[in-house]
Design an enzyme around this catalytic site. Structure first.
Site, PDB file in Angstrom:
ATOM      1  N   HIS A 112       0.874  -1.179   0.000  1.00 12.53           N
ATOM      2  CA  HIS A 112       0.000   0.000   0.000  1.00 12.53           C
ATOM      3  C   HIS A 112       0.909   1.227   0.000  1.00 12.53           C
ATOM      4  O   HIS A 112       2.020   1.171   0.539  1.00 12.53           O
ATOM      5  CB  HIS A 112      -0.827   0.135   1.283  1.00 12.53           C
ATOM      6  CG  HIS A 112      -1.710  -1.027   1.632  1.00 12.53           C
ATOM      7  ND1 HIS A 112      -1.252  -2.147   2.256  1.00 12.53           N
ATOM      8  CD2 HIS A 112      -3.040  -1.204   1.487  1.00 12.53           C
ATOM      9  CE1 HIS A 112      -2.265  -2.985   2.473  1.00 12.53           C
ATOM     10  NE2 HIS A 112      -3.358  -2.436   2.009  1.00 12.53           N
ATOM     11  N   ASP A 115       2.508   2.024   3.329  1.00 17.85           N
ATOM     12  CA  ASP A 115       3.463   1.047   3.869  1.00 17.85           C
ATOM     13  C   ASP A 115       4.890   1.498   3.578  1.00 17.85           C
ATOM     14  O   ASP A 115       5.795   1.274   4.370  1.00 17.85           O
ATOM     15  CB  ASP A 115       3.323  -0.330   3.192  1.00 17.85           C
ATOM     16  CG  ASP A 115       1.955  -0.928   3.345  1.00 17.85           C
ATOM     17  OD1 ASP A 115       1.276  -0.596   4.319  1.00 17.85           O
ATOM     18  OD2 ASP A 115       1.590  -1.749   2.480  1.00 17.85           O
TER      19      ASP A 115
END
Ligand code: XLS
Ligand code: NI
Ligand code: NI
Length: 449
Positions: A112, A115
């Site tokens: 993501h 992240d």
């Protein structure tokens, strides 16, 4: 003359672990593969291509490791995580991650936006951080040959998404969600991501009392439609995927399970643009068998990728464990084989180490175990498909549909109730039926584990 200084060896983050090797089923070495032999060709394809394994960034590198709803105090202490919010830490983690991928021997990773890059104080800052980190990701991909299986945007962690993004009652949350998604489609293109995932984290409701369900579903469709348009506009070739989940964090999530999502895509004319990313742990949360959604999606030609994890059937929440049950792996890989493979999708380990598993080596041990479990499933499934015993029983069970003339007419959509009534009356009260053979088949499956 003094000696030239020895070339400084690159610092390793996992210095106690070398490249993981295949040692075969007799091996008891936790840091070796027993079933997964990446380049071994079975049924026309190397195992690496059948499996297309990916490591997920969020459970492995992003700093919350070993926390749970009862403690934000991490049990997985990592030497490289000094200042958790610093951009430098995120940059170091890129080196950590690619060393991990390379030593483990996986070809793909998934992430993501948040992240890999800190969100900073504004959306603008977040975008700048992403630009910087994705340069590094791209360089590392080129250096190691590891690729991005899928990119995605996190539209469920930031406080602005408290009520969701695509289905948020506040338009601003919707707009921010679109902006974040647009950026991640750009980044996905930059990194050559082979898929792009949409998991509707908070797209659902906690209570129907404050929710306009009809409007929210239409907004979700509009959001996905704009994603398709933008993807086409920038020429990003990734397969788009929706990931179903029935609940958690919402009490009810719209993308409940595979059949619900397929129905939703069909109702809004999106079925040609999306496939599904199926997570067996979500499937069990929906009250189905582990591999049920893989089967339903595959039957509709909609199985795009797999988040291959497992849960605790008695707990009822998303525990994201590494798969370790060879019987379940067999049934999953049978579905993959029968549809000719999973590409451009793969098997992404959306799995996390248990809070109690605190050794650095556990990161490897867990992934090796998951890879081996699926590889064992694959080997068995190949035998199951090649021996054809299951297929034969299935053919027998449905034989009447290809032998009775009227049945063929029904399948062709040309029969009427009058004809069926006449046929049934001609049979008197004794229809011809066959045994389901469930017990025999359950024993048969065990033969391939
Ligand atoms: C959460 C989901 C999530 C998606 C990606 O339960 O599995 O991790 O895979 O957003
Ligand atoms: Ni997932
Ligand atoms: Ni999940």
């Amino acid at each position: 003359m003094s000696e030239p200084p020895a070339k400084k060896a690159k610092a390793e983050f996992f210095s106690s672990v070398g490249k993981i090797q295949y040692e075969g089923p007799e091996s008891t070495n936790p840091l070796a593969f027993k079933y997964y032999s990446a380049d071994e060709v079975i049924m026309g394809k190397p195992m690496r291509e059948w499996c297309r394994f990916a490591v997920c960034w969020w459970h492995t590198f992003n700093g919350q490791m070993g926390t749970d709803p009862f403690s934000t105090m991490r049990t997985h202490q990592r030497s490289w995580d000094k200042d958790l919010d610093a951009l430098a830490t995120y940059e170091t983690r890129v080196d950590v991650a690619f060393e991990f991928f390379t030593k483990l021997g996986v070809d793909y990773y998934c992430f993501h936006d948040c992240d890999v890059a800190p969100q900073g104080a504004s959306l603008k800052e977040f975008q700048a951080n992403l630009d910087r980190i994705s340069d590094k990701l791209l360089a590392k991909q080129k250096e190691t040959g590891v690729k991005c299986l899928w990119s995605t945007q996190n539209l469920f962690s930031h406080r602005r998404y408290k009520d969701g993004a695509a289905t948020a009652p506040d338009f601003d949350a919707f707009a921010f969600g679109c902006a974040q998604t647009k950026k991640m489609l750009d980044i996905g293109k930059k990194l050559g991501a082979e898929n792009h995932v949409f998991w509707g984290g908070r797209e659902g409701f906690m209570t129907p009392l404050n929710t306009d369900v009809k409007a929210e579903l239409a907004h979700q469709a509009a959001f996905l439609k704009m994603a398709v348009d933008y993807q086409k506009k920038i020429g990003f070739k990734a397969q788009l995927l929706v990931e179903p989940k029935p609940r958690e964090p919402c009490a009810h999530q719209y993308d409940y399970d595979a059949q619900t999502v397929i129905g939703f895509l069909n109702s809004y004319g999106l079925e040609k643009d999306f496939k599904l990313n199926i997570e067996p742990n979500h499937t069990t949360l929906a009250g189905h068998d582990y591999e049920h959604d893989l089967r339903m999606a595959a039957a509709c030609g909609m199985l795009g990728s797999i988040d291959c994890n497992a849960g605790q059937p008695y707990l009822g929440w998303d525990t994201d464990e590494f798969p370790s049950d060879p019987r379940k792996a067999l049934l999953c890989m049978q579905i993959v084989i029968e549809q000719g493979g999973i590409a451009p999708g793969g098997n992404n380990f959306d799995c996390k180490l248990r809070r109690e598993s605190i050794d650095l080596e556990d990161m490897f041990v867990a992934h090796i175990g998951g890879m081996d479990c699926l590889a064992r499933g694959l080997r068995g499934a190949v035998r199951l498909v090649q021996e054809g015993l299951l297929k034969k029983t299935l053919e027998q069970r449905y034989l009447s549909w290809s032998t009775v003339e009227l049945a063929k007419k029904v399948e062709a959509g040309k029969a009427s109730f009058e004809e069926l009534e006449a046929y049934a009356l001609s049979k008197k009260d004794e229809p011809e039926l066959r045994s389901g053979k469930q017990e025999q088949l359950e024993q048969l499956i065990n033969r391939y584990i």
